[in-house]
Design an enzyme around this catalytic site. Structure first.
Site, mmCIF file in Angstrom:
data_model
loop_
_atom_site.group_PDB
_atom_site.id
_atom_site.type_symbol
_atom_site.label_atom_id
_atom_site.label_comp_id
_atom_site.label_asym_id
_atom_site.label_seq_id
_atom_site.Cartn_x
_atom_site.Cartn_y
_atom_site.Cartn_z
ATOM 1 C CD GLU A 212 35.791 4.051 102.887
ATOM 2 O OE1 GLU A 212 35.584 4.849 103.942
ATOM 3 O OE2 GLU A 212 34.832 3.295 102.626
ATOM 4 C CD GLU A 213 33.048 0.300 102.483
ATOM 5 O OE1 GLU A 213 32.788 0.646 103.688
ATOM 6 O OE2 GLU A 213 32.489 0.729 101.638
ATOM 7 C CG ASP B 56 37.793 -1.268 100.328
ATOM 8 O OD1 ASP B 56 37.904 -0.158 99.705
ATOM 9 O OD2 ASP B 56 37.326 -1.568 101.262
ATOM 10 C CG HIS C 64 27.621 0.144 102.762
ATOM 11 N ND1 HIS C 64 28.412 -0.211 103.806
ATOM 12 C CD2 HIS C 64 28.359 0.874 101.848
ATOM 13 C CE1 HIS C 64 29.564 0.660 103.767
ATOM 14 N NE2 HIS C 64 29.533 1.132 102.354
ATOM 15 N NE ARG D 225 28.996 21.248 104.637
ATOM 16 C CZ ARG D 225 27.941 21.960 104.858
ATOM 17 N NH1 ARG D 225 27.193 21.822 103.885
ATOM 18 N NH2 ARG D 225 27.733 22.666 105.766
#
Ligand SMILES: [Zn+2]
Ligand SMILES: [Zn+2]
Length: 397
Positions: free
Chosen positions: A141-142, A83, A368, A182
């Site tokens: 996802e957003e 998206d 963004h 990580r």
């Protein structure tokens, strides 16, 4: 195995132009969360051209299976989000967004095109690995509740169930050509807080006739920060930030109510629940003790993202084999949220970052933002690396 590594690197290099073309197509045709209709058709078409069958899921998502030899040996899932964001692009590039007010400003065009490239590579070497690869192209996802949660509800992690899942995200602070890993807690849960503090408005000269919601709200904000500093385990990162405080009174008018909005982030599900309960109790108690009341509403967001330590260690080592130790870095904890986190609470997971920055070319803007872009050198790296990581994981018993 090393000859397969070389072969994947060569395939990745040969196909880089196709990956970049796919990324540019997606970039110029961005679609908002839960509306990835054309993107879905594009992904299906690309996979069908490779001879990979697909299945629809979560309305606008796609699942595809690539079987190697001995397909029941083990399953590894690879995820891309598809998206875009409600942002007007300001980049002046030939492939700029053709949809006004919509932009791939978080790199999900890169993730989708990269996974298509990974599929192309895996399909051409499927006689050379054992096991099954499950490709997850997910929507939204957003946007809450997150496409990942719907994918899981609709069975994306069943039939067949993956032993592990990998996902990648662009990183504007890491140079293109490098990746980061990580182990353990990596990204935060994010819950939205909406408080309405009610009092009794009136003339500012006669506060004794009023119940001042501004003073109550001020006490609540300070007291809630003390939950972070006094109740939270100091070893666990957590953040409480308020970004909105609306009190529509005047110099001489005490308003009836105040609205406060903020975000609460954590890296531990037990603390997340406990912290929220303590905040609610405190806010309601303070308001009541001062003669007012407080409506405390929580819009639950994504959970925190945990990278399985053993899987992540293996993937980091495999990445070092693929691209050299100089190009593989360690990541810091990041208090942003990501819906890949849902998968990480169901199956061993590794979410790593793909560097896209290039200072020399001025490609430095964050995700963004309306002028976010990537160094497409990243698409020489992402597809082959993910194919190699998946094959490495399948090669283990
Ligand atoms: Zn984003
Ligand atoms: Zn993103």
């Amino acid at each position: 195995m090393s000859s397969l590594l070389k072969k994947i690197q060569e395939l990745a290099e040969q196909q880089a132009h196709a990956n970049i073309a796919a990324r540019r197509h997606l970039h110029s045709h961005p679609e908002l969360s839960f509306h990835e209709f054309e993107t879905q058709v594009y992904v299906e078409k690309q996979l069908h051209e490779l001879g990979i069958p697909t299945q629809r899921i979560a309305n606008t998502g796609v699942i595809a299976i690539i079987e190697g030899k001995n397909p029941h040996k083990k399953v590894v899932a690879l995820r891309a989000d598809m998206d875009a964001l409600p942002i007007q692009e300001t980049n002046d590039v030939p492939y700029k967004s053709q949809n006004p007010g919509v932009m791939h400003a978080c790199g999900h065009d890169v993730h989708t095109s990269s996974l298509l490239g990974t599929a192309r590579i895996l399909q051409s070497v499927k006689e050379e690995f054992e096991g099954t690869i499950k490709l997850l192209f997910q929507p939204a996802e957003e946007k809450a509740p997150g496409g990942a949660s719907i994918m899981i509800q609709e069975g994306a992690l069943q039939n067949p169930s993956p032993a592990g899942i990998l996902g990648q995200h662009v990183a504007t602070n890491i140079p293109a050509g490098k990746v980061g890993f990580r182990e353990g807690m990596y990204m935060a849960s994010a819950d939205e807080l909406y408080l309405t503090v009610k009092g009794k408005g009136g003339h500012g000269a006669m506060p004794d006739q009023c119940i001042d919601p501004i003073l109550i709200a001020s006490h609540i904000i300070i007291a809630m920060q003390q939950i972070i500093s006094r109740n939270k385990n100091p070893r666990l990162p957590s953040v409480l930030s308020f970004g909105k405080f609306i009190a529509e009174g005047a110099t001489n008018v005490i308003p009836n109510e105040v609205k406060i909005e903020g975000t609460f982030r954590a890296m531990d599900e037990e603390w997340r629940a406990d912290g929220l309960a303590k905040m609610k109790k405190l806010a309601e108690g303070i308001a009541e003790s001062m003669g007012g009341s407080c409506d405390f509403f929580v819009l639950k967001g994504y959970p925190f993202l945990k990278n399985n330590p053993e899987l992540t260690r293996r993937m980091k080592e495999a990445a070092i084999a693929y691209m050299g130790a100089d190009n593989v870095i360690d990541l810091d904890i990041w208090m942003a949220a990501e819906d890949f986190a849902f998968y990480t609470h169901h199956v061993d997971a590794c979410f790593y970052r793909l560097g896209t920055r290039n200072d020399d070319k001025g490609i430095v803007n964050g995700v963004h933002t309306p002028n976010f872009n990537i160094d497409e050198k990243a698409l020489h790296v992402g597809p082959g690396l993910m194919a190699w990581l998946a094959i490495q994981e399948l090669s283990l018993a």
